[in-house]
Design an enzyme around this catalytic site. Structure first.
Site, mmCIF file in Angstrom:
data_model
loop_
_atom_site.group_PDB
_atom_site.id
_atom_site.type_symbol
_atom_site.label_atom_id
_atom_site.label_comp_id
_atom_site.label_asym_id
_atom_site.label_seq_id
_atom_site.Cartn_x
_atom_site.Cartn_y
_atom_site.Cartn_z
ATOM 1 N N HIS A 202 0.536 -1.104 0.037
ATOM 2 C CA HIS A 202 0.358 0.560 0.326
ATOM 3 C C HIS A 202 0.836 1.368 -0.381
ATOM 4 C CE1 HIS A 202 -3.638 2.482 1.570
ATOM 5 N NE2 HIS A 202 -2.407 3.124 1.964
ATOM 6 N N GLU A 203 2.092 1.279 0.695
ATOM 7 C CA GLU A 203 2.917 2.387 0.997
ATOM 8 C C GLU A 203 3.667 2.724 -0.072
ATOM 9 O OE1 GLU A 203 1.818 4.486 3.569
ATOM 10 O OE2 GLU A 203 1.145 2.594 4.183
ATOM 11 N N HIS A 206 1.614 4.623 -2.674
ATOM 12 C CA HIS A 206 2.349 5.672 -2.648
ATOM 13 C C HIS A 206 3.476 6.229 -3.402
ATOM 14 C CE1 HIS A 206 -1.683 6.245 -0.281
ATOM 15 N NE2 HIS A 206 -1.739 6.002 1.046
HETATM 16 ZN ZN LIG Z 1 -2.423 4.980 2.461
#
Ligand SMILES: [Zn+2]
Length: 295
Positions: A202-203, A206
């Protein structure tokens, strides 16, 4: 006194996390945030540079990856992740990005014993100096290199699992670039429900230039409208708020076509629920990575 300090820190962290830990209390806490003004500026810049971008084939790209383990002590429950779990985390990350051009190659694992960094480093307020110190000491490579930092967030927040810088932030603050995450979220870690490695995937989403699939306003504030899709990706339907758990299906914007992207890595679902980035997200990450990381 120590306990009191921990409570105060936890409370301030909760307020910084905003809607995520307040109203609906989803358990996944991601502190990757951007203000509306910053986002407007960044997206205007991205749109302008994207227009001039030559058509790019999605050729395979290998990303040098540095895995920095911060431990309070040389025990697993104080952050000393075994090498087998480091490898398992890299495998989970590569599995998540299998339909993208990117493969993450582990170049080096570093181990640093620093109880302060482990317990209190965070992106918020006075404690940001600790994460700044940590990154200044440990970061390797240039804009093309992924730096991962595993911490405890012990005195920061129970709900915080991680945060990242965006690809577009590199130019203005190269030293800050990277992903910081809770050590026990690696595959086989002790953070049940979130211990299949989904937090790092998830990170890193980003880090390659993606926003959350659910609607966010200024600094991660919740939006109460389905009229926009704040991730600026066409094939992730408008979603009013983050998913918690792994429901059969969810549609928080019933007047807009499409269910919530509950299996998308950029939602807040449980690790076991995650299984995709959409073609639109992959298209955006390719342009983001070309423009801001030269890849
Ligand atoms: Zn996030």
């Amino acid at each position: 006194m120590i306990a009191l300090k921990a409570v105060v820190l936890a409370l301030s962290a909760v307020s910084a996390l905003g809607h995520q830990l307040a109203s609906r209390q989803p358990k996944r806490g991601c502190a990757t945030e951007i203000s509306a003004a910053q986002k407007d500026a960044v997206e205007a810049d991205f749109a302008a540079r994207r227009t001039g971008l030559p058509a790019k084939k999605a050729a395979p790209v290998t990303i040098p990856t540095y895995f920095h383990i911060i431990r309070a002590e040389e025990t697993v429950d104080r952050g000393d992740i075994p090498e087998s779990q480091v490898i398992a985390q890299m495998d989970a990350l590569n599995a998540a990005f299998v339909n993208t051009p990117y493969t993450f190659e582990l170049k080096e694992t570093t181990r640093t014993t620093n109880e302060t960094w482990f317990d209190v480093a965070s992106p918020w307020g006075d404690d940001a100096v600790y994460q700044d110190d940590m990154k200044a000491t440990l970061r390797r490579g240039g804009r093309e290199s992924l730096n991962l930092y595993s911490l405890g967030f012990t005195d920061v927040s129970d709900g915080l699992l991680g945060y990242s810088t965006f690809a577009s932030s590199y130019e203005s603050n190269p030293q800050d670039d990277g992903v910081v995450f809770l050590y026990s979220t690696v595959p086989g870690g002790s953070r049940a429900i979130y211990n299949l490695g989904g937090t790092v995937s998830h990170e890193v989403g980003h880090w390659v230039g993606l926003y959350h699939t659910f609607n966010e306003g200024d600094g991660g504030e919740e939006w109460d409208t389905c009229d926009v899709s704040t991730d600026l990706v066409d094939d992730t339907p408008a979603q009013l708020y983050p998913t918690n758990g792994c429901p059969e299906r969810s549609d928080t914007c019933p007047d807009v076509p499409g269910d919530d992207a509950i299996h998308n890595y950029m939602d807040y679902s449980d690790d076991v629920c995650y299984n995709n980035f959409t073609p639109g997200q992959v298209e955006r990450m390719i342009a983001q990575m070309a423009i801001y990381r030269g890849l």
